[in-house]
Design a protein around this motif. Structure first.
Motif, PDB file in Angstrom:
ATOM      1  N   PHE A   1     -11.088  -1.627  -3.213  1.00  0.00           N
ATOM      2  CA  PHE A   1     -11.149  -0.494  -3.021  1.00  0.00           C
ATOM      3  C   PHE A   1     -12.480  -0.117  -2.279  1.00  0.00           C
ATOM      4  O   PHE A   1     -13.477  -0.763  -2.456  1.00  0.00           O
ATOM      5  CB  PHE A   1     -11.376   0.458  -4.438  1.00  0.00           C
ATOM      6  CG  PHE A   1      -9.949   0.325  -5.088  1.00  0.00           C
ATOM      7  CD1 PHE A   1      -8.733  -0.006  -4.563  1.00  0.00           C
ATOM      8  CD2 PHE A   1     -10.115   0.728  -6.516  1.00  0.00           C
ATOM      9  CE1 PHE A   1      -7.555  -0.020  -5.577  1.00  0.00           C
ATOM     10  CE2 PHE A   1      -8.929   0.585  -7.346  1.00  0.00           C
ATOM     11  CZ  PHE A   1      -7.840   0.113  -6.778  1.00  0.00           C
TER      12      PHE A   1
ATOM     13  N   SER B   1     -11.569   7.286  -3.655  1.00  0.00           N
ATOM     14  CA  SER B   1     -11.599   5.865  -3.749  1.00  0.00           C
ATOM     15  C   SER B   1     -10.162   5.426  -2.976  1.00  0.00           C
ATOM     16  O   SER B   1      -9.237   5.747  -3.435  1.00  0.00           O
ATOM     17  CB  SER B   1     -11.688   5.454  -5.171  1.00  0.00           C
ATOM     18  OG  SER B   1     -11.351   4.003  -5.391  1.00  0.00           O
ATOM     19  N   VAL B   2     -10.107   4.690  -1.941  1.00  0.00           N
ATOM     20  CA  VAL B   2      -9.062   4.167  -1.346  1.00  0.00           C
ATOM     21  C   VAL B   2      -8.669   2.748  -1.297  1.00  0.00           C
ATOM     22  O   VAL B   2     -10.015   1.958  -1.267  1.00  0.00           O
ATOM     23  CB  VAL B   2      -8.882   4.815  -0.043  1.00  0.00           C
ATOM     24  CG1 VAL B   2      -8.770   6.460   0.150  1.00  0.00           C
ATOM     25  CG2 VAL B   2     -10.034   4.102   0.955  1.00  0.00           C
ATOM     26  N   ARG B   3      -7.538   2.251  -1.154  1.00  0.00           N
ATOM     27  CA  ARG B   3      -7.347   0.886  -1.087  1.00  0.00           C
ATOM     28  C   ARG B   3      -7.444   0.386   0.296  1.00  0.00           C
ATOM     29  O   ARG B   3      -7.148   1.090   1.328  1.00  0.00           O
ATOM     30  CB  ARG B   3      -5.729   0.406  -1.517  1.00  0.00           C
ATOM     31  CG  ARG B   3      -5.792  -1.191  -1.545  1.00  0.00           C
ATOM     32  CD  ARG B   3      -4.275  -1.246  -2.055  1.00  0.00           C
ATOM     33  NE  ARG B   3      -3.877  -2.962  -2.005  1.00  0.00           N
ATOM     34  CZ  ARG B   3      -2.909  -3.209  -1.926  1.00  0.00           C
ATOM     35  NH1 ARG B   3      -1.768  -2.713  -2.295  1.00  0.00           N
ATOM     36  NH2 ARG B   3      -2.588  -4.839  -1.792  1.00  0.00           N
TER      37      ARG B   3
ATOM     38  N   ARG C   1       0.699  -1.226   0.149  1.00  0.00           N
ATOM     39  CA  ARG C   1      -0.023  -0.020  -0.076  1.00  0.00           C
ATOM     40  C   ARG C   1       1.034   1.332  -0.137  1.00  0.00           C
ATOM     41  O   ARG C   1       1.805   1.341   0.717  1.00  0.00           O
ATOM     42  CB  ARG C   1      -1.080   0.025   0.999  1.00  0.00           C
ATOM     43  CG  ARG C   1      -1.786  -1.217   1.173  1.00  0.00           C
ATOM     44  CD  ARG C   1      -2.879  -0.827   2.562  1.00  0.00           C
ATOM     45  NE  ARG C   1      -3.536  -2.166   2.702  1.00  0.00           N
ATOM     46  CZ  ARG C   1      -4.630  -2.242   3.696  1.00  0.00           C
ATOM     47  NH1 ARG C   1      -4.780  -1.112   4.586  1.00  0.00           N
ATOM     48  NH2 ARG C   1      -5.165  -3.601   3.885  1.00  0.00           N
TER      49      ARG C   1
ATOM     50  N   THR D   1     -16.382   1.891  -7.583  1.00  0.00           N
ATOM     51  CA  THR D   1     -16.209   1.577  -6.118  1.00  0.00           C
ATOM     52  C   THR D   1     -17.485   1.369  -5.689  1.00  0.00           C
ATOM     53  O   THR D   1     -18.559   1.834  -5.670  1.00  0.00           O
ATOM     54  CB  THR D   1     -15.372   2.706  -5.308  1.00  0.00           C
ATOM     55  OG1 THR D   1     -14.333   3.007  -6.080  1.00  0.00           O
ATOM     56  CG2 THR D   1     -15.339   2.060  -3.855  1.00  0.00           C
TER      57      THR D   1
ATOM     58  N   ARG E   1      -2.373   1.662  -7.845  1.00  0.00           N
ATOM     59  CA  ARG E   1      -3.866   1.848  -8.293  1.00  0.00           C
ATOM     60  C   ARG E   1      -3.709   1.052  -9.729  1.00  0.00           C
ATOM     61  O   ARG E   1      -4.529   0.309 -10.194  1.00  0.00           O
ATOM     62  CB  ARG E   1      -4.361   3.029  -8.279  1.00  0.00           C
ATOM     63  CG  ARG E   1      -5.815   3.134  -8.530  1.00  0.00           C
ATOM     64  CD  ARG E   1      -6.530   4.523  -8.685  1.00  0.00           C
ATOM     65  NE  ARG E   1      -7.895   4.433  -8.728  1.00  0.00           N
ATOM     66  CZ  ARG E   1      -8.511   4.344  -7.354  1.00  0.00           C
ATOM     67  NH1 ARG E   1      -7.997   4.392  -6.423  1.00  0.00           N
ATOM     68  NH2 ARG E   1      -9.956   4.333  -7.730  1.00  0.00           N
TER      69      ARG E   1
END
Length: 620
Positions: free
Chosen positions: A251, A259-261, A180, A203, A186
């Motif tokens: 995500f 939009s986040v992992r 990460r 997402t 991404r």
């Protein structure tokens, strides 16, 4: 430690990097169409040497599953043809097929002189598939890479084969090599999912607890740190309706709509809950007639996840009883804490994510129906997924004698681990702690006979050793100490072994027998230290004896689990030798091995038969 840096959107790449990424994506799309789309078409003519291994052959995979009659009935109950709603009498196109209930048990004779024009034509396969649709169910799949293209091709075949059998997968892709916060993370994840099947790049999952949840209550599982609203599932519903296999990146949308992992396990946990809740809303809307006819959902796919599949390079959870080979079957309810607390640190090197995947299974199974199961499987054995779907059982029964399990060729480091929500297991030593009302109900429903309760419990007051109870008395094993005039040591006798009919075939029988093993003839082994209120493996194992009528259909199951048996008229006497004593004797004899009858075995069969035949019947 993995970096917890949050991504705030796609990163800007240099022209050279963008060109390289475009080239990789072109190759990715070719792999995508080769693995999924082409599998739906008739295979081209190939030479014998070009064929894939038999493991990937659909028909061979079905044959290898070797389902029993009960397995087949269970599969058809979940995926078979749903009852057709009766058509009105004035229907313009009346049904040409009689309903199942209207077909007579014995078909009438057909005259050989009947004219051909009087015979109704047999519908073709396409018409039959429309008239008799397969009821499709969903599965959640964690694809934990990295995998090579060849490995992905093998996994993709397994997914398509499952779809042919009615199980449509919703896949979440994870790549352990992508840390990460790294540059290009991404883009790399999106590229990874496009190698598998139809990507759902929007997402679906939202970060954080569900807004309408009340104050958090203590759970026996880890709640996901994400949630899903029914409206978020539009993309997944659309893919399922189109017959595609949707693939999602790990995500989620945070509170700022970025939009986040996140951890793939949180995505899967949120999907398990969200899909089950959405299916419940669909059912309620259909029953009340208030559902929106324009809403994007398909009535022919049940959104409630029926299976959780964790496909990785690691496979199942290692077990002490298998000398590091995977567990065969795990009762998550009663074994989860024990497995975590006793996990060998040396296993982390080869299987670093076993415990996190075990936690994922417990979370998802909490939202899934009780009959659901999870499977942790290596990418090397995709055909195991078909066997699991049809039989819903482990590759080899976990209740078989350990001597057979240790020498079984089916058991390898890639043997899958099957996980069920399961039931709590408790060992009761005092008859006063037994709920007699529930025990009576269990015994009478299981044996379909009327219990002579007063005489039965009077006998147990004098002879009871212990009772193993599964759940709320859905299963029980009653063991007594029977005195023998020829020996100072009492005989350990399995008086009753019962499971409610509604729980036969869901793993309860194996869970119960393993607990019985750990408290009787398996005592003394390190893998018998299960925290179920019993002796936790401490003590000396004792020979376990029981009898069964010779026409009992369960005898085949007993034959496989006993050390030996002896016929006594209309009865069969079974026994299991104390495993620790056999191990000690084998060690003393070294290469000589055990003789046919040891000195300590002389006369024991006649002694057992004499005592067992005098035990009164418990039935009226």
């Amino acid at each position: 430690m993995l970096s917890h840096t949050v991504l705030h959107g796609p990163r800007i790449l240099s022209p050279a990097a963008a060109s390289a990424l475009k080239a990789r994506r072109t190759q990715t799309f070719r792999a995508f169409y080769a693995t999924i789309r082409s599998l739906r078409q008739p295979p081209p003519t190939v030479e014998v040497d070009d064929l894939d291994s038999p493991d990937n052959d659909f028909i061979l995979s079905l044959l290898k599953a070797n389902p029993s009659l009960r397995d087949t009935k269970s599969y058809l109950a979940n995926f078979g043809v749903r009852p057709q709603t009766p058509e009105p009498a004035d229907s313009i196109f009346p049904s040409t097929r009689p309903s199942t209930s209207s077909v007579p048990k014995e078909a009438p004779n057909i005259s050989v002189n009947k004219q051909p024009e009087q015979l109704k034509p047999t519908p073709g396969p396409i018409v039959s598939s429309i008239l008799d649709p397969v009821y499709r169910r969903t599965a959640l799949v964690k694809l934990q890479g990295p995998f090579t293209n060849k490995q992905l091709d093998s996994i993709a075949r397994g997914m398509v084969y499952l779809e042919k059998l009615g199980l449509v997968s919703v896949i979440v892709v994870e790549n352990d090599n992508l840390v990460r916060g790294d540059d290009g993370e991404r883009s790399a994840i999106i590229e990874e999912i496009m190698r598998v099947a139809r990507p759902v790049l929007g997402t679906v999952v939202r970060l954080g607890p569900k807004p309408d949840d009340e104050l958090p209550e203590p759970h026996d599982f880890v709640p996901p740190e994400a949630h899903v609203f029914p409206s978020d599932l539009v993309a997944i519903r659309s893919a399922l309706r189109a017959g595609e296999i949707p693939v999602l990146p790990p995500f989620a949308l945070d509170s700022f709509c970025r939009s986040v992992r996140i951890d793939a396990n949180d995505v899967l946990g949120a999907l398990a809950r969200g899909m089950a809740e959405a299916a419940a809303l669909d059912d309620n809307g259909m029953k009340s007639g208030s559902c929106d006819t324009h809403e994007d959902y398909s009535q022919d796919i049940n959104l409630v996840p029926m299976r959780l599949m964790i496909i990785s390079r690691e496979g199942g959870v290692p077990s002490y009883a298998r000398e590091g080979f995977p567990h065969l079957l795990i009762n998550v309810n009663s074994e989860y804490d024990y497995i975590r607390d006793t996990y060998d640190p040396s296993w982390y090197k080869g299987k670093p994510s076993s415990l996190s995947n075990l936690s994922l299974a417990r979370t998802c199974l909490a939202y899934m129906p009780p009959t659901s199961s999870a499977i942790m499987v290596s990418h090397r054995s995709p055909s195991s997924l078909i066997a699991n779907l049809i039989t819903n059982k482990p590759a080899v029964s976990s209740s078989l004698p350990h001597a057979l399990l240790q020498g079984n060729r089916k058991l390898t480091r890639d043997t899958p681990t099957l996980l069920r929500r399961g039931l709590p297991i408790q060992v009761i030593r005092s008859l006063a702690d037994v709920d007699k009302t529930k025990m009576n109900n269990l015994l009478e429903k299981s044996f379909k006979r009327t219990l002579g309760a007063d005489a039965f419990y009077r006998r147990l007051e004098q002879t009871l050793d212990f009772v193993v109870v599964a759940g709320d008395y859905v299963g029980a094993a009653i063991v007594t100490n029977e005195t023998s005039p020829d020996s100072s040591e009492p005989i350990s006798y399995l008086d009753k072994f019962a499971v409610l009919p509604s729980h036969q075939g869901d793993g309860t029988v194996d869970f119960l027998w393993v607990a019985l093993h750990d408290e009787s003839y398996g005592l003394g082994h390190p893998f018998s230290i299960n925290p179920n209120g019993g002796k936790e493996g401490k003590g000396e194992g004792r020979d376990l004896v029981w009898r069964s009528r010779d026409d009992n259909p369960v005898n085949k199951w007993y034959f496989e689990r006993s050390t030996g048996h002896m016929r006594m008229g209309s009865w069969v006497l079974f026994w299991c030798d104390a495993e620790k004593r056999l191990k000690v004797e084998e060690g003393r004899r070294a290469n000589a091995g055990l003789s046919y009858i040891e000195d300590w075995e002389e006369g024991r069969l006649s002694r057992w038969a004499d005592v067992v035949t005098k035990i009164p019947s418990a039935w009226k």
